[in-house]
Design an enzyme around this catalytic site. Structure first.
Site, PDB file in Angstrom:
ATOM      1  N   PRO A   1      -7.328 -20.456 -44.161  1.00 43.68           N
ATOM      2  CA  PRO A   1      -8.297 -19.380 -44.137  1.00 43.68           C
ATOM      3  C   PRO A   1      -8.331 -18.650 -42.803  1.00 43.68           C
ATOM      4  CG  PRO A   1      -9.310 -21.530 -44.543  1.00 43.68           C
ATOM      5  CD  PRO A   1      -7.987 -21.744 -43.923  1.00 43.68           C
ATOM      6  N   GLU A   2      -7.858 -17.428 -42.835  1.00 41.09           N
ATOM      7  CA  GLU A   2      -8.086 -16.518 -41.727  1.00 41.09           C
ATOM      8  C   GLU A   2      -9.171 -15.571 -42.211  1.00 41.09           C
ATOM      9  OE1 GLU A   2      -4.435 -15.046 -39.917  1.00 41.09           O
ATOM     10  OE2 GLU A   2      -3.300 -16.638 -40.877  1.00 41.09           O
TER      11      GLU A   2
END
Length: 271
Positions: free
Chosen positions: A2-3
């Site tokens: 997750p960015e």
DNA sequence: CAGCGCCCCTGCCCGC
DNA sequence: TGCGGGCAGGGGCGCT
């Protein structure tokens, strides 16, 4: 995993199901995340109404009247909305059950994520207060980015991934933005020209916006709040494509390590 | 202060 | 088929 785009996708997926609802029960199956999940979390939340689901950088902020639950997904985490019919599986560490049989369920195999309680003003929380500007907000400006880069010797890629400089840009999108901007990732941040920063500034925003539109990047197992994968993977030009031809010049892409992270670029298009 | 490695942890893939 | 090594989307921390 997750960015910023994946966290934003998660936020959009879960928010409509749980905003305005009261917490009925909190279940912590394994509280050994990056930091221990507060043992009084259930006590703090049960009976309280969730006001909004916001995001700051890669943190999800669940706003309650007395404070925020701060959720970080680390490398391998995801949150989704499920019903109580859905049996918890391995690595489903935390459930927050809301009225209407809506469960916010955190799954995180590597346990690099976090679930914390931040009383009072969340912007003053230790993990939040030192964060740089949101890349998709007006706080993020070319001028500020360029000025911060002066005299910095570290690689421009590391500079871009520094959450004090700008939040939300992780390894995938740093690689992609630098390729699109034609900048070599290993170049010292302070030696990159103003013109190059203009391109980088635009491309960072562009790539993040486009990735959000596509529901993020699913490399292996990322799913948004609705349980669906993201489709940006098919638009990746360099990340995960070492040895494959550059999309522009067809020369094989090169892979190096910068700060223990895989870095892929085109030796001919990026200087 | 800037900048760099080292970890935290599980799972998966690769080579032998 | 089993096993060891290396690597994975993040980032705080301790050291130079």
């Amino acid at each position: 995993m997750p960015e910023l785009p994946e966290v934003e996708t998660s936020r959009r997926g879960i928010a409509p199901h749980i905003e305005g609802r009261e917490v009925e029960r909190v279940t912590v199956r394994d509280g050994r995340l990056r930091w221990p999940v507060p043992s009084n979390l259930a006590q703090l939340l049960e009976g309280e109404t969730l006001l909004t689901v916001a995001r700051r950088g890669k943190y999800l902020l669940l706003q309650f009247p007395q404070g925020h639950v701060l959720v970080h997904l680390g490398m391998s985490g995801n949150v989704r909305i499920v019903s109580s019919q859905e049996v918890a599986v391995k690595h489903d560490h935390v459930d927050i059950l809301f009225a209407g049989d809506k469960i916010l369920r955190l799954n995180d195999p590597r346990r690099f994520g976090a679930v914390l309680w931040a009383p009072g003003e969340v912007a003053e929380h230790e993990l939040i207060r030192h964060l740089g500007p949101e890349p998709l907000s007006e706080d993020f400006t070319l001028e500020r980015l360029y000025q911060r880069s002066r005299k910095r010797k570290q690689a421009v890629k590391a500079f871009l991934m520094d959450s004090r400089v700008v939040v939300g840009v992780g390894n995938i999108y740093a690689n992609e933005a630098l390729f699109k901007a034609g900048i070599r990732p290993s170049k010292a941040a302070g030696l990159v020209s103003k013109v190059s920063y203009e391109r980088l500034f635009d491309e960072v925003r562009e790539v993040l916006m486009r990735a959000i539109e596509q529901g993020g990047t699913t490399l292996k197992d990322f799913v948004g709040g609705d349980g669906k994968p993201g489709y940006f993977k098919q638009e990746l030009l360099v990340y995960g494509r070492a040895g494959k031809p550059c999309a522009v010049c067809r020369k094989p892409l090169k892979e190096i390590r910068l700060g223990q992270r895989s870095t892929v670029y085109c030796t001919s298009c990026q200087s």
